[in-house]
Structure formats: structure tokens, C-alpha cells
Design a protein around this motif. Structure first.
Motif, PDB file in Angstrom:
ATOM      1  N   TYR A  15       0.842  -1.205   0.000  1.00  0.00           N
ATOM      2  CA  TYR A  15       0.000   0.000   0.000  1.00  0.00           C
ATOM      3  C   TYR A  15       0.877   1.254   0.000  1.00  0.00           C
ATOM      4  O   TYR A  15       0.645   2.196  -0.775  1.00  0.00           O
ATOM      5  N   LEU A  16       1.884   1.262   0.862  1.00  0.00           N
ATOM      6  CA  LEU A  16       2.769   2.425   0.948  1.00  0.00           C
ATOM      7  C   LEU A  16       3.584   2.598  -0.338  1.00  0.00           C
ATOM      8  O   LEU A  16       3.744   3.718  -0.841  1.00  0.00           O
ATOM      9  N   ASN A  18       2.811   1.669  -3.346  1.00  0.00           N
ATOM     10  CA  ASN A  18       1.937   2.126  -4.434  1.00  0.00           C
ATOM     11  C   ASN A  18       1.584   3.603  -4.311  1.00  0.00           C
ATOM     12  O   ASN A  18       1.073   4.199  -5.269  1.00  0.00           O
ATOM     13  N   ARG A  19       1.864   4.175  -3.150  1.00  0.00           N
ATOM     14  CA  ARG A  19       1.634   5.608  -2.952  1.00  0.00           C
ATOM     15  C   ARG A  19       2.950   6.369  -2.873  1.00  0.00           C
ATOM     16  O   ARG A  19       3.030   7.458  -2.314  1.00  0.00           O
ATOM     17  N   ASN A  20       3.984   5.741  -3.454  1.00  0.00           N
ATOM     18  CA  ASN A  20       5.289   6.381  -3.664  1.00  0.00           C
ATOM     19  C   ASN A  20       6.054   6.708  -2.386  1.00  0.00           C
ATOM     20  O   ASN A  20       6.900   7.611  -2.376  1.00  0.00           O
ATOM     21  N   TYR A  21       5.779   5.972  -1.301  1.00  0.00           N
ATOM     22  CA  TYR A  21       6.623   6.106  -0.122  1.00  0.00           C
ATOM     23  C   TYR A  21       8.011   5.561  -0.449  1.00  0.00           C
ATOM     24  O   TYR A  21       8.130   4.561  -1.168  1.00  0.00           O
ATOM     25  N   ALA A  50       5.916  -2.403  -5.606  1.00  0.00           N
ATOM     26  CA  ALA A  50       4.837  -1.537  -6.086  1.00  0.00           C
ATOM     27  C   ALA A  50       4.277  -2.097  -7.386  1.00  0.00           C
ATOM     28  O   ALA A  50       4.934  -2.866  -8.089  1.00  0.00           O
ATOM     29  N   ARG A  51       3.077  -1.694  -7.700  1.00  0.00           N
ATOM     30  CA  ARG A  51       2.404  -2.196  -8.903  1.00  0.00           C
ATOM     31  C   ARG A  51       3.256  -1.971 -10.149  1.00  0.00           C
ATOM     32  O   ARG A  51       3.386  -2.858 -10.993  1.00  0.00           O
TER      33      ARG A  51
END
Length: 217
Positions: A15-16, A18-21, A50-51
Motif C-alpha cells: 500500500y505504501l 503504491n503511494r510512492n513512499y 509496487a504495482r
């Protein structure tokens, strides 16, 4: 090592990402939250992406594509993964479709009791699918690479496989520019090449069995 908790942590880590963390910061955050050991953090690091990174699986080719085509082998990468499987150590089926070890063995690796069996599996598999030419690359800074190169040359000769074995300081420089398929599960190399064959993963799936493979989805 609780698989249910690992899968929950993998979901959070994914999740992180995929949100560019930042990857390192996200791994530290998730690892600390679940009070993970080094081995459990390694599972996340080597298995969760990440995706956009998981799209690396589109570079994978089937073993049938090796026939009469050039092949470069990331020697230590493939051997360490296979030897981990032969020892019954945990493996991870990563989000990008590659099977990886979590042995942290690269720096301390030296040929051992399972090396000959791993080389035999590699050459027997390739003998059945006949690549045009094989370049088997080893990291010369790794202990006893010259000795391992000599053994790998004997195996290629015994299996009548055309190719060469080289121990070089930085195999990545050759692998990243190789015009044919590259056998590796190293994510950095996969990013730089057009075609990848998961040689260790194929052998584990079809010759050794998948009982030690951890899936985080």
C-alpha cells in the motif's frame, strides 16, 4: 514466522509503495509496527513491490524461448537460490513473479555440498532446451570463484553445452547490456534487460517442488 501476519504486513508495505513512499522508510515503518526480525523484513524486501515494479513479470520468457538463442546466466544469483532450495530454506514468490532466496548468502558464499547438485540441475535443464550459446558469469570478488568457474566449465563440457564461464569483477556490466535473455532474479538487472528467464525458479517449480515457497498474496 507467522504467514498470516506476514501477508498483512505485505499488504501494508505494498500500500505504501503504491503511494510512492520511499522503499527503505516504508520497510522500516512496517517492520517496526509488526516487530519483525531481520529475516521477516528480508521477506518483504525481496518479495513485495509496487504495482509499477511488478510489471517486470512481462519481461519473463518461457523456457521454450531459450532454444537456439543466446543466454547469459547470473551465476551466483542462480546458484544461491537453487542451493537454498536444496537445503530446504524458505523462498519467496515475489510480486513480480520471480522466486528468490532470503539467505543473505551472497557475501559469504562459497561452493559447498549442494553446489554440484545445483550445477547438475542447471546443465541438465539447459541440455533439454539447447540455448545457442551460454555465458555463465560469476562474481570474482566472491570467495573461490575461480574454483567454481572451473567446475562450471566441466559441467558445460560434460553436458555438451556450447558456452563459456567467466569470473569477472562486476557481472552486472555484462548482463545489463546482453542482447539475449538473462537468467537472474536480481531486480536491478531485470530492470535493465529486455528478456529474463527465471532459471532457478523454473528448476524449483518443476524439479524440486514448491513446499518451501512463501506466497505473500
Amino acid at each position: 514466522m507467522d504467514i498470516t501476519t506476514l501477508k498483512t504486513a505485505a499488504h501494508d508495505f505494498r500500500y505504501l509503495l503504491n503511494r510512492n513512499y520511499p522503499r527503505r522508510a516504508a520497510l522500516t515503518l512496517v517492520g517496526n509496527r509488526y516487530q519483525f526480525t531481520v529475516a521477516e523484513r528480508d521477506l518483504l524486501q525481496r518479495g513485495v513491490f509496487a504495482r509499477k515494479d511488478s510489471e517486470r513479470k512481462n519481461k519473463k520468457i518461457p523456457i521454450s524461448a531459450l532454444y537456439q538463442a543466446p543466454l547469459a546466466i547470473d551465476g551466483h544469483n542462480v546458484l544461491i537460490t537453487l542451493e537454498s532450495a536444496l537445503k530446504g530454506l524458505p523462498l519467496i514468490l515475489a510480486d513480480d513473479g520471480f522466486i528468490r532466496d532470503i539467505a543473505r548468502a551472497a557475501r559469504g558464499y562459497a561452493p559447498g555440498a549442494f553446489t554440484m547438485e545445483a550445477l547438475n540441475l542447471i546443465c541438465d535443464t539447459l541440455r533439454r532446451h539447447r540455448p545457442l550459446d551460454i555465458i555463465f558469469l560469476l562474481d570474482s570478488p566472491v570467495s573461490r570463484s575461480g574454483e567454481l568457474a572451473a567446475k562450471a566449465r566441466r559441467f558445460l563440457s560434460e553436458y555438451v553445452l556450447k558456452g563459456s564461464v567467466q569470473a569477472v569483477p562486476v557481472p552486472e556490466k555484462i548482463l545489463s547490456g546482453f542482447p539475449g535473455a538473462v537468467a537472474t532474479s536480481d531486480s536491478a538487472i531485470i530492470e535493465d534487460v529486455a528478456k529474463v528467464f527465471d532459471l532457478a525458479g523454473h528448476i524449483i517449480r518443476y524439479r524440486l517442488g514448491s513446499k518451501n515457497i512463501i506466497r505473500l498474496r
